[in-house]
Design a protein around this motif. Structure first.
Motif, PDB file in Angstrom:
ATOM      1  N   CYS A   1       0.864  -1.180   0.000  1.00 41.93           N
ATOM      2  CA  CYS A   1       0.000   0.000   0.000  1.00 41.93           C
ATOM      3  C   CYS A   1       0.899   1.227   0.000  1.00 41.93           C
ATOM      4  CB  CYS A   1      -0.910  -0.007   1.229  1.00 41.93           C
ATOM      5  SG  CYS A   1      -2.194   1.262   1.226  1.00 41.93           S
ATOM      6  N   VAL A   2       0.587   2.192  -0.873  1.00 45.70           N
ATOM      7  CA  VAL A   2       1.418   3.386  -1.010  1.00 45.70           C
ATOM      8  C   VAL A   2       0.533   4.622  -0.962  1.00 45.70           C
ATOM      9  CG1 VAL A   2       3.163   2.192  -2.381  1.00 45.70           C
ATOM     10  CG2 VAL A   2       1.264   3.351  -3.538  1.00 45.70           C
ATOM     11  N   PRO A   3       1.119   5.799  -0.699  1.00 46.45           N
ATOM     12  CA  PRO A   3       0.333   7.028  -0.807  1.00 46.45           C
ATOM     13  C   PRO A   3      -0.283   7.127  -2.195  1.00 46.45           C
ATOM     14  CG  PRO A   3       2.439   7.466   0.261  1.00 46.45           C
ATOM     15  CD  PRO A   3       2.501   6.050  -0.248  1.00 46.45           C
ATOM     16  N   ILE A   4      -1.501   7.642  -2.269  1.00 42.55           N
ATOM     17  CA  ILE A   4      -2.243   7.632  -3.518  1.00 42.55           C
ATOM     18  C   ILE A   4      -1.490   8.330  -4.642  1.00 42.55           C
ATOM     19  CG2 ILE A   4      -3.556   9.736  -3.039  1.00 42.55           C
ATOM     20  CD1 ILE A   4      -5.087   6.557  -4.525  1.00 42.55           C
ATOM     21  N   SER A   5      -0.667   9.342  -4.313  1.00 44.95           N
ATOM     22  CA  SER A   5       0.075  10.075  -5.345  1.00 44.95           C
ATOM     23  C   SER A   5       1.158   9.228  -6.003  1.00 44.95           C
ATOM     24  CB  SER A   5       0.709  11.334  -4.744  1.00 44.95           C
ATOM     25  OG  SER A   5       1.653  10.982  -3.747  1.00 44.95           O
ATOM     26  N   ARG A   6       1.567   8.118  -5.357  1.00 44.39           N
ATOM     27  CA  ARG A   6       2.612   7.244  -5.902  1.00 44.39           C
ATOM     28  C   ARG A   6       2.032   5.966  -6.494  1.00 44.39           C
ATOM     29  NH1 ARG A   6       7.691   8.647  -3.833  1.00 44.39           N
ATOM     30  NH2 ARG A   6       8.434   7.543  -5.695  1.00 44.39           N
ATOM     31  N   LEU A   7       0.698   5.844  -6.499  1.00 45.06           N
ATOM     32  CA  LEU A   7       0.071   4.582  -6.886  1.00 45.06           C
ATOM     33  C   LEU A   7       0.364   4.188  -8.326  1.00 45.06           C
ATOM     34  CD1 LEU A   7      -1.798   2.253  -6.093  1.00 45.06           C
ATOM     35  CD2 LEU A   7      -3.735   3.666  -6.807  1.00 45.06           C
ATOM     36  N   ALA A   8       0.214   5.130  -9.258  1.00 41.08           N
ATOM     37  CA  ALA A   8       0.440   4.801 -10.671  1.00 41.08           C
ATOM     38  C   ALA A   8       1.874   4.332 -10.885  1.00 41.08           C
ATOM     39  CB  ALA A   8       0.138   6.015 -11.548  1.00 41.08           C
ATOM     40  N   GLU A   9       2.811   5.041 -10.304  1.00 43.27           N
ATOM     41  CA  GLU A   9       4.221   4.671 -10.438  1.00 43.27           C
ATOM     42  C   GLU A   9       4.463   3.266  -9.893  1.00 43.27           C
ATOM     43  OE1 GLU A   9       8.587   6.302  -8.874  1.00 43.27           O
ATOM     44  OE2 GLU A   9       6.729   7.358  -8.329  1.00 43.27           O
ATOM     45  N   ALA A  10       3.909   2.975  -8.708  1.00 40.07           N
ATOM     46  CA  ALA A  10       4.121   1.661  -8.088  1.00 40.07           C
ATOM     47  C   ALA A  10       3.546   0.533  -8.945  1.00 40.07           C
ATOM     48  CB  ALA A  10       3.491   1.638  -6.694  1.00 40.07           C
ATOM     49  N   ILE A  11       2.324   0.721  -9.432  1.00 32.66           N
ATOM     50  CA  ILE A  11       1.668  -0.337 -10.208  1.00 32.66           C
ATOM     51  C   ILE A  11       2.341  -0.535 -11.562  1.00 32.66           C
ATOM     52  CG2 ILE A  11      -0.468  -0.939 -11.408  1.00 32.66           C
ATOM     53  CD1 ILE A  11      -2.013   0.105  -9.016  1.00 32.66           C
ATOM     54  N   LEU A  12       2.707   0.551 -12.224  1.00 33.91           N
ATOM     55  CA  LEU A  12       3.335   0.419 -13.540  1.00 33.91           C
ATOM     56  C   LEU A  12       4.705  -0.238 -13.445  1.00 33.91           C
ATOM     57  CD1 LEU A  12       2.287   3.835 -15.117  1.00 33.91           C
ATOM     58  CD2 LEU A  12       1.360   1.565 -15.618  1.00 33.91           C
ATOM     59  N   GLU A  13       5.456   0.077 -12.406  1.00 31.52           N
ATOM     60  CA  GLU A  13       6.754  -0.586 -12.213  1.00 31.52           C
ATOM     61  C   GLU A  13       6.552  -2.070 -11.916  1.00 31.52           C
ATOM     62  OE1 GLU A  13       9.974   0.512 -12.497  1.00 31.52           O
ATOM     63  OE2 GLU A  13       9.022   2.248 -13.456  1.00 31.52           O
TER      64      GLU A  13
ATOM     65  N   LYS B   1       4.037  -3.886 -12.973  1.00 35.57           N
ATOM     66  CA  LYS B   1       3.634  -4.504 -14.236  1.00 35.57           C
ATOM     67  C   LYS B   1       4.857  -4.808 -15.104  1.00 35.57           C
ATOM     68  CE  LYS B   1       0.409  -5.771 -17.248  1.00 35.57           C
ATOM     69  NZ  LYS B   1      -0.486  -6.919 -16.993  1.00 35.57           N
ATOM     70  N   LYS B   2       5.829  -3.905 -15.124  1.00 34.73           N
ATOM     71  CA  LYS B   2       7.060  -4.150 -15.872  1.00 34.73           C
ATOM     72  C   LYS B   2       7.794  -5.380 -15.325  1.00 34.73           C
ATOM     73  CE  LYS B   2       7.950   0.679 -17.172  1.00 34.73           C
ATOM     74  NZ  LYS B   2       8.868   1.833 -16.968  1.00 34.73           N
ATOM     75  N   ASP B   3       7.825  -5.508 -13.998  1.00 33.74           N
ATOM     76  CA  ASP B   3       8.470  -6.672 -13.383  1.00 33.74           C
ATOM     77  C   ASP B   3       7.794  -7.970 -13.831  1.00 33.74           C
ATOM     78  OD1 ASP B   3      10.311  -5.143 -12.042  1.00 33.74           O
ATOM     79  OD2 ASP B   3       9.293  -5.234 -10.104  1.00 33.74           O
ATOM     80  N   ILE B   4       6.469  -7.959 -13.851  1.00 34.16           N
ATOM     81  CA  ILE B   4       5.726  -9.153 -14.252  1.00 34.16           C
ATOM     82  C   ILE B   4       6.016  -9.506 -15.711  1.00 34.16           C
ATOM     83  CG2 ILE B   4       3.415 -10.111 -14.630  1.00 34.16           C
ATOM     84  CD1 ILE B   4       2.457  -8.385 -12.272  1.00 34.16           C
ATOM     85  N   GLU B   5       5.990  -8.502 -16.567  1.00 31.85           N
ATOM     86  CA  GLU B   5       6.205  -8.749 -17.994  1.00 31.85           C
ATOM     87  C   GLU B   5       7.616  -9.237 -18.287  1.00 31.85           C
ATOM     88  OE1 GLU B   5       5.085  -4.961 -19.549  1.00 31.85           O
ATOM     89  OE2 GLU B   5       2.964  -5.519 -19.779  1.00 31.85           O
ATOM     90  N   ALA B   6       8.571  -8.866 -17.437  1.00 27.60           N
ATOM     91  CA  ALA B   6       9.954  -9.300 -17.638  1.00 27.60           C
ATOM     92  C   ALA B   6      10.238 -10.672 -17.035  1.00 27.60           C
ATOM     93  CB  ALA B   6      10.910  -8.268 -17.033  1.00 27.60           C
ATOM     94  N   SER B   7       9.289 -11.192 -16.256  1.00 29.55           N
ATOM     95  CA  SER B   7       9.491 -12.470 -15.572  1.00 29.55           C
ATOM     96  C   SER B   7       8.932 -13.625 -16.394  1.00 29.55           C
ATOM     97  CB  SER B   7       8.811 -12.433 -14.202  1.00 29.55           C
ATOM     98  OG  SER B   7       8.882 -13.694 -13.563  1.00 29.55           O
ATOM     99  N   PHE B   8       9.415 -14.822 -16.108  1.00 30.22           N
ATOM    100  CA  PHE B   8       8.885 -16.016 -16.762  1.00 30.22           C
ATOM    101  C   PHE B   8       7.659 -16.564 -16.036  1.00 30.22           C
ATOM    102  CE2 PHE B   8      12.158 -17.441 -13.773  1.00 30.22           C
ATOM    103  CZ  PHE B   8      11.506 -18.437 -13.067  1.00 30.22           C
TER     104      PHE B   8
END
Length: 464
Positions: free
Chosen positions: A347-359, A361-368
Protein backbone atom coordinates in the motif's frame (compact mmCIF):
# COMPACT_ATOMS: atom_id res chain seq x y z
CA UNK A 1 16.96 -16.70 26.00
CA UNK A 2 14.47 -18.69 23.90
CA UNK A 3 11.50 -20.04 25.84
CA UNK A 4 11.73 -23.68 26.86
CA UNK A 5 8.24 -24.86 26.02
CA UNK A 6 6.49 -27.57 27.98
CA UNK A 7 5.52 -31.01 26.73
CA UNK A 8 2.02 -32.05 25.78
CA UNK A 9 1.38 -35.43 27.39
CA UNK A 10 -1.71 -37.48 28.14
CA UNK A 11 -2.20 -35.75 31.48
CA UNK A 12 -2.32 -32.37 29.73
CA UNK A 13 -4.80 -33.69 27.14
CA UNK A 14 -7.00 -35.07 29.93
CA UNK A 15 -7.06 -31.64 31.55
CA UNK A 16 -8.11 -30.03 28.25
CA UNK A 17 -10.98 -32.53 28.04
CA UNK A 18 -12.05 -31.62 31.59
CA UNK A 19 -12.18 -27.94 30.59
CA UNK A 20 -14.34 -28.59 27.51
CA UNK A 21 -15.41 -32.08 26.40
CA UNK A 22 -13.90 -35.16 24.81
CA UNK A 23 -15.56 -34.36 21.47
CA UNK A 24 -13.93 -30.93 21.30
CA UNK A 25 -10.30 -31.97 21.87
CA UNK A 26 -8.56 -33.68 18.96
CA UNK A 27 -5.11 -34.97 18.07
CA UNK A 28 -6.28 -36.26 14.67
CA UNK A 29 -3.49 -35.78 12.13
CA UNK A 30 -5.91 -34.59 9.43
CA UNK A 31 -7.49 -31.98 11.72
CA UNK A 32 -4.10 -30.84 13.00
CA UNK A 33 -2.80 -30.46 9.44
CA UNK A 34 -5.87 -28.42 8.49
CA UNK A 35 -5.32 -26.06 11.43
CA UNK A 36 -1.67 -25.51 10.58
CA UNK A 37 -2.45 -24.48 7.01
CA UNK A 38 -3.77 -21.21 5.60
CA UNK A 39 -4.36 -19.93 2.05
CA UNK A 40 -0.73 -18.90 1.57
CA UNK A 41 2.29 -20.55 0.00
CA UNK A 42 4.09 -20.73 3.36
CA UNK A 43 5.00 -24.12 4.75
CA UNK A 44 2.34 -25.64 6.98
CA UNK A 45 3.12 -26.42 10.64
CA UNK A 46 0.54 -28.51 12.48
CA UNK A 47 -0.25 -27.95 16.18
CA UNK A 48 -0.05 -30.86 18.60
CA UNK A 49 -3.70 -30.63 19.53
CA UNK A 50 -6.81 -28.72 18.43
CA UNK A 51 -9.46 -27.61 20.91
CA UNK A 52 -12.83 -26.07 20.03
CA UNK A 53 -14.03 -23.53 22.57
CA UNK A 54 -17.56 -22.23 23.13
CA UNK A 55 -17.08 -19.27 25.47
CA UNK A 56 -14.65 -16.66 26.76
CA UNK A 57 -14.60 -18.58 30.05
CA UNK A 58 -13.43 -21.74 28.29
CA UNK A 59 -10.74 -19.85 26.36
CA UNK A 60 -9.49 -18.31 29.61
CA UNK A 61 -9.33 -21.72 31.30
CA UNK A 62 -7.38 -23.23 28.41
CA UNK A 63 -4.96 -20.30 28.33
CA UNK A 64 -4.34 -20.55 32.09
CA UNK A 65 -3.50 -24.24 31.72
CA UNK A 66 -1.16 -23.54 28.78
CA UNK A 67 0.48 -20.67 30.66
CA UNK A 68 1.13 -22.93 33.64
CA UNK A 69 2.79 -25.56 31.41
CA UNK A 70 4.38 -23.01 28.99
CA UNK A 71 2.60 -24.50 26.00
CA UNK A 72 2.34 -22.37 22.81
CA UNK A 73 -1.15 -21.21 21.79
CA UNK A 74 -2.31 -20.47 18.23
CA UNK A 75 -5.78 -18.94 17.74
CA UNK A 76 -7.73 -20.06 14.67
CA UNK A 77 -10.77 -18.56 12.96
CA UNK A 78 -11.44 -19.71 9.40
CA UNK A 79 -7.89 -20.25 8.12
CA UNK A 80 -8.10 -17.66 5.32
CA UNK A 81 -4.94 -15.74 6.27
CA UNK A 82 -2.11 -15.25 3.77
CA UNK A 83 1.12 -14.81 5.73
CA UNK A 84 1.35 -18.02 7.75
CA UNK A 85 -0.57 -16.65 10.74
CA UNK A 86 -1.93 -20.04 11.86
CA UNK A 87 1.27 -22.05 11.43
CA UNK A 88 2.18 -23.73 14.72
CA UNK A 89 5.90 -23.00 14.39
CA UNK A 90 6.62 -24.46 17.84
CA UNK A 91 3.74 -26.92 18.04
CA UNK A 92 1.31 -26.42 20.90
CA UNK A 93 -2.44 -25.94 21.23
CA UNK A 94 -4.60 -24.52 18.47
CA UNK A 95 -7.69 -22.84 19.94
CA UNK A 96 -10.37 -22.94 17.26
CA UNK A 97 -12.97 -20.22 17.91
CA UNK A 98 -15.24 -21.04 14.94
CA UNK A 99 -17.92 -22.53 17.20
CA UNK A 100 -18.06 -19.27 19.16
CA UNK A 101 -20.54 -17.97 16.59
CA UNK A 102 -23.22 -16.14 18.57
CA UNK A 103 -24.37 -12.60 17.86
CA UNK A 104 -24.47 -11.49 21.49
CA UNK A 105 -26.43 -8.25 21.10
CA UNK A 106 -27.32 -5.93 18.25
CA UNK A 107 -28.17 -2.35 19.21
CA UNK A 108 -29.69 -0.63 16.17
CA UNK A 109 -30.33 2.55 18.11
CA UNK A 110 -26.60 2.84 18.88
CA UNK A 111 -25.43 1.55 15.49
CA UNK A 112 -23.31 -1.18 17.03
CA UNK A 113 -23.28 -4.91 17.65
CA UNK A 114 -21.34 -7.31 19.90
CA UNK A 115 -20.45 -10.74 18.54
CA UNK A 116 -18.39 -13.73 19.53
CA UNK A 117 -15.12 -13.95 17.63
CA UNK A 118 -16.19 -16.89 15.44
CA UNK A 119 -19.09 -15.06 13.77
CA UNK A 120 -18.28 -14.49 10.10
CA UNK A 121 -18.98 -11.25 8.26
CA UNK A 122 -21.59 -12.87 5.99
CA UNK A 123 -23.38 -14.45 8.97
CA UNK A 124 -23.47 -11.09 10.73
CA UNK A 125 -24.97 -9.29 7.73
CA UNK A 126 -27.55 -12.04 7.31
CA UNK A 127 -28.50 -11.57 10.99
CA UNK A 128 -28.75 -7.78 10.51
CA UNK A 129 -30.71 -7.92 7.26
CA UNK A 130 -34.09 -6.95 8.78
CA UNK A 131 -32.66 -4.13 10.91
CA UNK A 132 -31.78 -1.90 7.97
CA UNK A 133 -28.12 -1.99 9.03
CA UNK A 134 -25.00 -3.74 7.76
CA UNK A 135 -21.33 -4.22 8.53
CA UNK A 136 -19.30 -3.03 5.53
CA UNK A 137 -15.81 -4.46 5.93
CA UNK A 138 -15.43 -7.01 3.15
CA UNK A 139 -12.04 -8.71 2.69
CA UNK A 140 -13.48 -11.09 0.11
CA UNK A 141 -13.18 -14.30 2.09
CA UNK A 142 -15.96 -15.07 4.57
CA UNK A 143 -13.53 -14.56 7.42
CA UNK A 144 -14.37 -14.59 11.12
CA UNK A 145 -14.75 -11.17 12.72
CA UNK A 146 -12.29 -12.07 15.47
CA UNK A 147 -9.73 -12.97 12.82
CA UNK A 148 -10.49 -9.80 10.88
CA UNK A 149 -9.89 -7.72 14.01
CA UNK A 150 -6.74 -9.67 14.81
CA UNK A 151 -5.24 -9.00 11.36
CA UNK A 152 -6.65 -5.46 10.96
CA UNK A 153 -8.44 -6.56 7.80
CA UNK A 154 -10.05 -4.26 5.26
CA UNK A 155 -11.10 -4.98 1.66
CA UNK A 156 -13.16 -3.55 -1.13
CA UNK A 157 -15.25 -1.09 0.92
CA UNK A 158 -12.33 0.42 2.82
CA UNK A 159 -12.11 3.51 0.60
CA UNK A 160 -15.44 4.70 2.05
CA UNK A 161 -15.93 2.88 5.35
CA UNK A 162 -12.36 2.37 6.54
CA UNK A 163 -10.76 -0.81 7.89
CA UNK A 164 -11.26 -2.91 11.02
CA UNK A 165 -9.12 -0.34 12.82
CA UNK A 166 -11.83 2.30 12.37
CA UNK A 167 -14.77 -0.03 12.96
CA UNK A 168 -13.89 -1.92 16.14
CA UNK A 169 -15.28 -0.13 19.21
CA UNK A 170 -14.26 -2.61 21.89
CA UNK A 171 -12.87 -6.09 22.42
CA UNK A 172 -13.00 -8.84 25.00
CA UNK A 173 -9.55 -10.41 25.15
CA UNK A 174 -7.99 -13.26 27.10
CA UNK A 175 -4.43 -12.23 27.93
CA UNK A 176 -1.44 -14.62 28.22
CA UNK A 177 -2.16 -15.18 31.93
CA UNK A 178 -5.70 -16.31 31.18
CA UNK A 179 -7.24 -13.10 32.50
CA UNK A 180 -10.26 -11.61 30.73
CA UNK A 181 -10.09 -7.91 29.90
CA UNK A 182 -12.44 -5.45 28.22
CA UNK A 183 -10.48 -2.95 26.15
CA UNK A 184 -13.00 -0.10 26.05
CA UNK A 185 -16.58 0.95 26.65
CA UNK A 186 -19.12 1.18 23.83
CA UNK A 187 -18.94 4.97 23.63
CA UNK A 188 -17.99 6.31 20.23
CA UNK A 189 -14.99 8.12 21.68
CA UNK A 190 -12.89 8.05 24.85
CA UNK A 191 -9.81 9.80 26.22
CA UNK A 192 -9.39 7.33 29.10
CA UNK A 193 -5.94 5.80 29.37
CA UNK A 194 -4.00 3.88 26.77
CA UNK A 195 -5.87 2.76 23.65
CA UNK A 196 -5.99 -0.95 24.43
CA UNK A 197 -8.51 -1.69 21.70
CA UNK A 198 -6.16 -0.66 18.93
CA UNK A 199 -3.22 -2.34 20.60
CA UNK A 200 -5.01 -5.65 20.04
CA UNK A 201 -6.47 -4.83 16.61
CA UNK A 202 -3.77 -6.12 14.29
CA UNK A 203 -1.83 -7.98 16.99
CA UNK A 204 -2.46 -11.34 15.23
CA UNK A 205 -2.93 -13.33 18.42
CA UNK A 206 0.56 -12.49 19.72
CA UNK A 207 -0.66 -10.50 22.76
CA UNK A 208 -3.89 -12.30 23.60
CA UNK A 209 -6.93 -14.02 22.11
CA UNK A 210 -9.87 -11.91 20.97
CA UNK A 211 -13.09 -13.66 22.04
CA UNK A 212 -15.72 -10.92 21.54
CA UNK A 213 -15.87 -7.90 19.24
CA UNK A 214 -18.07 -4.80 19.36
CA UNK A 215 -18.42 -3.23 15.91
CA UNK A 216 -19.80 -0.11 14.28
CA UNK A 217 -22.79 -0.59 12.01
CA UNK A 218 -24.08 1.49 9.11
CA UNK A 219 -27.44 2.07 7.50
CA UNK A 220 -28.05 0.07 4.32
CA UNK A 221 -27.80 2.64 1.51
CA UNK A 222 -31.07 3.71 -0.08
CA UNK A 223 -29.56 3.12 -3.50
CA UNK A 224 -26.59 1.01 -4.62
CA UNK A 225 -25.28 0.99 -8.17
CA UNK A 226 -22.24 -0.84 -9.51
CA UNK A 227 -20.37 -0.56 -12.78
CA UNK A 228 -17.50 -2.05 -14.76
CA UNK A 229 -15.43 0.07 -17.14
CA UNK A 230 -12.39 -0.91 -19.27
CA UNK A 231 -9.56 1.53 -20.05
CA UNK A 232 -7.07 1.79 -22.90
CA UNK A 233 -4.09 1.31 -20.57
CA UNK A 234 -3.19 0.46 -17.00
CA UNK A 235 -1.75 3.95 -16.51
CA UNK A 236 -4.98 5.65 -17.56
CA UNK A 237 -7.06 3.42 -15.28
CA UNK A 238 -4.89 4.17 -12.26
CA UNK A 239 -4.72 7.89 -12.98
CA UNK A 240 -8.51 7.95 -13.25
CA UNK A 241 -8.68 6.50 -9.71
CA UNK A 242 -6.23 9.06 -8.35
CA UNK A 243 -8.22 11.92 -9.85
CA UNK A 244 -11.50 10.55 -8.46
CA UNK A 245 -10.11 10.31 -4.94
CA UNK A 246 -8.48 13.73 -5.11
CA UNK A 247 -11.82 15.23 -6.21
CA UNK A 248 -13.40 13.90 -3.01
CA UNK A 249 -16.09 11.82 -4.70
CA UNK A 250 -17.36 9.39 -1.99
CA UNK A 251 -17.36 6.18 -4.03
CA UNK A 252 -17.88 3.05 -1.94
CA UNK A 253 -15.55 0.79 -3.96
CA UNK A 254 -12.97 1.22 -6.71
CA UNK A 255 -11.26 -2.01 -7.69
CA UNK A 256 -8.59 -2.40 -10.37
CA UNK A 257 -7.99 -5.57 -12.40
CA UNK A 258 -5.26 -5.63 -15.04
CA UNK A 259 -5.77 -7.21 -18.46
CA UNK A 260 -4.40 -10.61 -17.48
CA UNK A 261 -6.59 -10.72 -14.39
CA UNK A 262 -9.64 -9.83 -16.49
CA UNK A 263 -8.85 -12.74 -18.80
CA UNK A 264 -8.63 -15.03 -15.75
CA UNK A 265 -11.92 -13.71 -14.33
CA UNK A 266 -13.71 -14.28 -17.63
CA UNK A 267 -12.48 -17.86 -17.80
CA UNK A 268 -13.16 -18.69 -14.15
CA UNK A 269 -16.52 -16.94 -13.69
CA UNK A 270 -17.84 -17.54 -17.22
CA UNK A 271 -18.06 -13.82 -18.07
CA UNK A 272 -17.32 -11.89 -21.24
CA UNK A 273 -15.82 -8.60 -20.13
CA UNK A 274 -13.34 -6.86 -22.40
CA UNK A 275 -9.80 -8.10 -21.73
CA UNK A 276 -8.29 -4.77 -20.76
CA UNK A 277 -7.29 -2.90 -17.59
CA UNK A 278 -10.65 -2.50 -15.85
CA UNK A 279 -12.15 -0.68 -12.89
CA UNK A 280 -15.05 -2.01 -10.83
CA UNK A 281 -17.07 0.73 -9.09
CA UNK A 282 -19.83 0.82 -6.51
CA UNK A 283 -21.81 3.87 -5.39
CA UNK A 284 -23.88 4.16 -2.17
CA UNK A 285 -26.32 6.81 -1.01
CA UNK A 286 -29.64 8.46 -1.74
CA UNK A 287 -30.87 8.25 -5.35
CA UNK A 288 -29.84 11.84 -6.04
CA UNK A 289 -26.43 11.41 -4.38
CA UNK A 290 -25.70 8.22 -6.31
CA UNK A 291 -26.76 9.79 -9.58
CA UNK A 292 -24.47 12.74 -8.90
CA UNK A 293 -21.52 10.46 -8.08
CA UNK A 294 -22.13 8.44 -11.23
CA UNK A 295 -22.12 11.51 -13.46
CA UNK A 296 -18.93 12.84 -11.86
CA UNK A 297 -17.13 9.50 -12.21
CA UNK A 298 -18.28 9.02 -15.81
CA UNK A 299 -16.95 12.48 -16.70
CA UNK A 300 -13.55 11.74 -15.14
CA UNK A 301 -13.41 8.28 -16.75
CA UNK A 302 -14.03 9.78 -20.19
CA UNK A 303 -11.03 12.06 -19.71
CA UNK A 304 -8.90 8.91 -19.35
CA UNK A 305 -10.46 6.93 -22.20
CA UNK A 306 -12.99 4.96 -20.15
CA UNK A 307 -16.35 5.09 -21.89
CA UNK A 308 -17.90 1.62 -22.09
CA UNK A 309 -19.60 1.44 -18.67
CA UNK A 310 -21.64 -1.69 -17.90
CA UNK A 311 -24.11 -1.01 -15.08
CA UNK A 312 -25.50 -3.34 -12.42
CA UNK A 313 -28.30 -1.92 -10.27
CA UNK A 314 -30.10 -5.11 -9.26
CA UNK A 315 -28.82 -7.05 -6.26
CA UNK A 316 -28.34 -10.24 -8.29
CA UNK A 317 -26.29 -8.41 -10.94
CA UNK A 318 -24.13 -6.71 -8.32
CA UNK A 319 -23.56 -9.98 -6.48
CA UNK A 320 -22.39 -11.62 -9.69
CA UNK A 321 -20.01 -8.75 -10.40
CA UNK A 322 -18.47 -8.69 -6.92
CA UNK A 323 -18.30 -12.48 -6.65
CA UNK A 324 -16.21 -12.39 -9.82
CA UNK A 325 -13.91 -9.81 -8.19
CA UNK A 326 -13.68 -11.74 -4.92
CA UNK A 327 -12.78 -14.91 -6.83
CA UNK A 328 -9.88 -13.17 -8.58
CA UNK A 329 -7.30 -15.05 -6.46
CA UNK A 330 -8.69 -18.45 -7.45
CA UNK A 331 -9.24 -17.28 -11.03
CA UNK A 332 -5.56 -16.37 -11.35
CA UNK A 333 -4.46 -19.71 -9.90
CA UNK A 334 -6.75 -21.49 -12.35
CA UNK A 335 -4.62 -20.14 -15.19
CA UNK A 336 -2.07 -22.74 -14.10
CA UNK A 337 -3.91 -25.70 -12.56
CA UNK A 338 -2.00 -27.34 -9.73
CA UNK A 339 -0.02 -24.22 -8.93
CA UNK A 340 0.08 -22.17 -5.73
CA UNK A 341 0.24 -18.42 -5.34
CA UNK A 342 2.47 -15.80 -3.75
CA UNK A 343 0.25 -12.80 -3.07
CA UNK A 344 1.49 -9.33 -2.15
CA UNK A 345 -0.54 -6.49 -0.63
CA UNK A 346 1.61 -3.37 -0.67
CA UNK A 347 0.00 0.00 0.00
CA UNK A 348 1.42 3.39 -1.01
CA UNK A 349 0.33 7.03 -0.81
CA UNK A 350 -2.24 7.63 -3.52
CA UNK A 351 0.07 10.07 -5.35
CA UNK A 352 2.61 7.24 -5.90
CA UNK A 353 0.07 4.58 -6.89
CA UNK A 354 0.44 4.80 -10.67
CA UNK A 355 4.22 4.67 -10.44
CA UNK A 356 4.12 1.66 -8.09
CA UNK A 357 1.67 -0.34 -10.21
CA UNK A 358 3.34 0.42 -13.54
CA UNK A 359 6.75 -0.59 -12.21
CA UNK A 360 5.22 -3.78 -10.86
CA UNK A 361 3.63 -4.50 -14.24
CA UNK A 362 7.06 -4.15 -15.87
CA UNK A 363 8.47 -6.67 -13.38
CA UNK A 364 5.73 -9.15 -14.25
CA UNK A 365 6.20 -8.75 -17.99
CA UNK A 366 9.95 -9.30 -17.64
CA UNK A 367 9.49 -12.47 -15.57
CA UNK A 368 8.89 -16.02 -16.76
CA UNK A 369 6.12 -16.43 -14.15
CA UNK A 370 2.41 -15.87 -14.62
CA UNK A 371 1.33 -12.77 -12.70
CA UNK A 372 -1.77 -10.63 -12.27
CA UNK A 373 -2.60 -7.34 -10.56
CA UNK A 374 -5.74 -6.45 -8.61
CA UNK A 375 -6.21 -3.74 -6.08
CA UNK A 376 -8.36 -1.76 -3.65
CA UNK A 377 -6.79 1.18 -5.43
CA UNK A 378 -9.05 3.81 -3.90
CA UNK A 379 -6.84 3.71 -0.81
CA UNK A 380 -3.52 2.95 -2.52
CA UNK A 381 -3.60 -0.79 -1.79
CA UNK A 382 -2.83 -3.24 -4.58
CA UNK A 383 -2.18 -6.96 -4.87
CA UNK A 384 -0.21 -9.12 -7.23
CA UNK A 385 -0.47 -12.87 -7.53
CA UNK A 386 2.39 -14.97 -8.87
CA UNK A 387 1.38 -18.53 -9.71
CA UNK A 388 4.21 -21.03 -9.25
CA UNK A 389 4.75 -24.77 -9.42
CA UNK A 390 5.19 -25.91 -5.79
CA UNK A 391 7.62 -28.59 -6.98
CA UNK A 392 9.86 -26.11 -8.80
CA UNK A 393 12.31 -24.30 -6.49
CA UNK A 394 13.30 -21.90 -9.28
CA UNK A 395 9.72 -20.73 -9.69
CA UNK A 396 9.20 -20.23 -5.96
CA UNK A 397 12.46 -18.25 -5.74
CA UNK A 398 11.31 -16.03 -8.61
CA UNK A 399 7.91 -15.42 -6.97
CA UNK A 400 9.61 -14.46 -3.72
CA UNK A 401 12.01 -12.16 -5.58
CA UNK A 402 9.16 -10.35 -7.31
CA UNK A 403 7.25 -10.06 -4.05
CA UNK A 404 10.31 -8.59 -2.34
CA UNK A 405 10.68 -5.98 -5.10
CA UNK A 406 7.08 -4.90 -4.60
CA UNK A 407 7.57 -4.50 -0.85
CA UNK A 408 10.88 -2.69 -1.19
CA UNK A 409 9.38 -0.33 -3.77
CA UNK A 410 6.46 0.45 -1.46
CA UNK A 411 8.77 1.24 1.46
CA UNK A 412 10.86 3.60 -0.68
CA UNK A 413 7.60 5.37 -1.58
CA UNK A 414 6.75 5.76 2.15
CA UNK A 415 4.19 2.98 1.93
CA UNK A 416 3.83 -0.24 3.87
CA UNK A 417 4.82 -3.87 3.38
CA UNK A 418 1.24 -4.99 4.09
CA UNK A 419 -1.95 -3.04 3.54
CA UNK A 420 -4.29 -5.69 4.91
CA UNK A 421 -2.91 -9.25 4.98
CA UNK A 422 -0.85 -8.67 8.10
CA UNK A 423 2.66 -9.77 9.04
CA UNK A 424 2.38 -13.36 10.32
CA UNK A 425 5.83 -14.84 9.92
CA UNK A 426 5.93 -14.14 6.17
CA UNK A 427 6.71 -10.41 6.40
CA UNK A 428 8.57 -10.11 9.69
CA UNK A 429 11.83 -9.30 7.92
CA UNK A 430 10.42 -6.05 6.50
CA UNK A 431 9.34 -4.46 9.76
CA UNK A 432 12.73 -3.02 10.65
CA UNK A 433 12.92 -1.27 7.26
CA UNK A 434 9.42 0.13 7.79
CA UNK A 435 9.69 1.18 11.45
CA UNK A 436 13.42 1.33 12.14
CA UNK A 437 15.22 -0.64 14.83
CA UNK A 438 13.94 1.67 17.59
CA UNK A 439 10.34 1.23 16.49
CA UNK A 440 10.74 -2.53 16.18
CA UNK A 441 12.28 -2.71 19.65
CA UNK A 442 9.22 -0.99 21.11
CA UNK A 443 7.10 -3.75 19.59
CA UNK A 444 9.42 -6.37 21.09
CA UNK A 445 9.22 -4.63 24.48
CA UNK A 446 5.42 -4.72 24.41
CA UNK A 447 5.48 -8.41 23.51
CA UNK A 448 7.99 -9.24 26.28
CA UNK A 449 6.05 -7.27 28.88
CA UNK A 450 2.66 -8.78 28.04
CA UNK A 451 3.77 -12.31 27.10
CA UNK A 452 7.10 -12.97 28.84
CA UNK A 453 6.97 -16.72 28.15
CA UNK A 454 6.20 -16.09 24.44
CA UNK A 455 3.32 -18.56 24.34
CA UNK A 456 0.91 -16.44 22.28
CA UNK A 457 1.29 -17.32 18.59
CA UNK A 458 5.09 -17.36 18.87
CA UNK A 459 7.22 -16.54 15.85
CA UNK A 460 4.76 -13.99 14.39
CA UNK A 461 5.24 -10.22 13.92
CA UNK A 462 8.39 -9.95 16.06
CA UNK A 463 11.15 -12.39 16.98
CA UNK A 464 12.28 -12.35 20.61
Amino acid sequence: MPTQYGTIDQSFLDQLVELTSKERVSTSQALRDQHGTDESYHEAFAPDVVIFTHSTKEVASVVRLCAEKKIPIIPYGTGTSLEGHVAALHGGVCIDLSQMNEVIKARPQDLDVTVQAGVTRKALNEYLRDTGLFFPIDPGADASLGGMASTRASGTNAVRYGTMRENVLSLTVVNPKGEVIRTSSRSKKSAAGYDLTHLYVGSEGTLGIITEVTLRLYGIPEKVTAAVCPFPSLEEAVNMVITTIQCGIPVARIELLDDRQMYAVNQYSKLNYEVAPTLFFEFHGSPSAVDEQVEQVKSIAEDFGGENFQWASQQEERDRLWNARHNAYYAALALRPGCRGVSSDACVPISRLAEAILETKKDIEASFLEGTIVGHVGDGNYHTLFAFDPNDEKELAEAKRLNARIVERALVMEGTCTGEHGVGHGKMKYLEDEFGEAGLEIMRSIKRAMDPDNIMNPGKIVAL
